[in-house]
Write a protein that holds these residues in place. Structure first.
Motif, short mmCIF file in Angstrom:
data_model
loop_
_atom_site.label_atom_id
_atom_site.label_comp_id
_atom_site.label_asym_id
_atom_site.label_seq_id
_atom_site.Cartn_x
_atom_site.Cartn_y
_atom_site.Cartn_z
N PRO A 90 0.83 -1.22 0.00
CA PRO A 90 0.00 0.00 0.00
C PRO A 90 0.86 1.26 0.00
O PRO A 90 1.89 1.32 0.67
CB PRO A 90 -0.81 -0.11 1.29
N GLN A 91 0.44 2.24 -0.78
CA GLN A 91 1.20 3.47 -0.93
C GLN A 91 0.69 4.60 -0.04
O GLN A 91 1.25 5.67 -0.03
CB GLN A 91 1.16 3.92 -2.39
N GLY A 92 -0.42 4.37 0.64
CA GLY A 92 -0.98 5.42 1.48
C GLY A 92 -2.01 6.23 0.71
O GLY A 92 -2.39 5.90 -0.41
N GLU A 93 -2.45 7.30 1.32
CA GLU A 93 -3.46 8.17 0.71
C GLU A 93 -2.79 9.16 -0.24
O GLU A 93 -1.69 9.64 0.01
CB GLU A 93 -4.22 8.94 1.80
N TYR A 94 -3.49 9.45 -1.32
CA TYR A 94 -3.00 10.42 -2.30
C TYR A 94 -3.75 11.72 -2.13
O TYR A 94 -4.91 11.75 -1.76
CB TYR A 94 -3.18 9.90 -3.72
N GLU A 95 -3.08 12.80 -2.45
CA GLU A 95 -3.71 14.12 -2.40
C GLU A 95 -4.71 14.24 -3.54
O GLU A 95 -4.43 13.86 -4.68
CB GLU A 95 -2.61 15.16 -2.57
N LEU A 96 -5.90 14.69 -3.25
CA LEU A 96 -6.91 14.90 -4.30
C LEU A 96 -6.73 16.28 -4.89
O LEU A 96 -6.56 17.26 -4.16
CB LEU A 96 -8.31 14.76 -3.73
N ARG A 97 -6.74 16.36 -6.20
CA ARG A 97 -6.59 17.64 -6.88
C ARG A 97 -7.88 17.99 -7.59
O ARG A 97 -8.69 17.13 -7.88
CB ARG A 97 -5.44 17.58 -7.88
N GLU A 98 -8.00 19.25 -7.92
CA GLU A 98 -9.19 19.67 -8.65
C GLU A 98 -9.16 19.07 -10.05
O GLU A 98 -8.12 18.94 -10.66
CB GLU A 98 -9.22 21.19 -8.76
N SER A 99 -10.32 18.68 -10.54
CA SER A 99 -10.39 18.11 -11.87
C SER A 99 -10.33 19.19 -12.94
O SER A 99 -10.78 20.33 -12.71
CB SER A 99 -11.66 17.29 -12.04
#
Length: 88
Positions: free
Chosen positions: A77-86
């Protein structure tokens, strides 16, 4: 097979015939192709080389790649990713 030659090549072939070395244009061309084949410029049949012929030590691939044969690839598992604006 029909082959178009430049005037210079035609003159060269005629000079070879006139010298007495060859009896026909076909003999000149066949000899030229044999010479190219002997120098390695024409590959008549490709024979695959063994790893040893390519310079690898005997058993190299069995000892390296072969040792990974039964080990499964695991992606941790790589952990949580930052969500960016679409982009729209």
């Amino acid at each position: 097979m029909n082959v178009s030659l430049t005037p210079e090549l035609e003159q060269f072939i005629q000079s070879q015939i006139a010298s007495g070395k060859y009896a026909s244009a076909q003999e000149v061309i066949v000899d030229a192709l044999k010479t190219l084949a002997a120098k390695g410029h024409i590959v008549t049949a490709v024979q695959p080389k063994t790893p040893e012929e390519l310079g690898w030590p005997p058993g190299f691939f069995e000892q390296t790649a072969g040792c990974l044969q039964d080990d499964p690839l695991v992606r941790y598992p790589q952990g949580e990713y930052e969500l960016r604006e679409s982009l729209e």
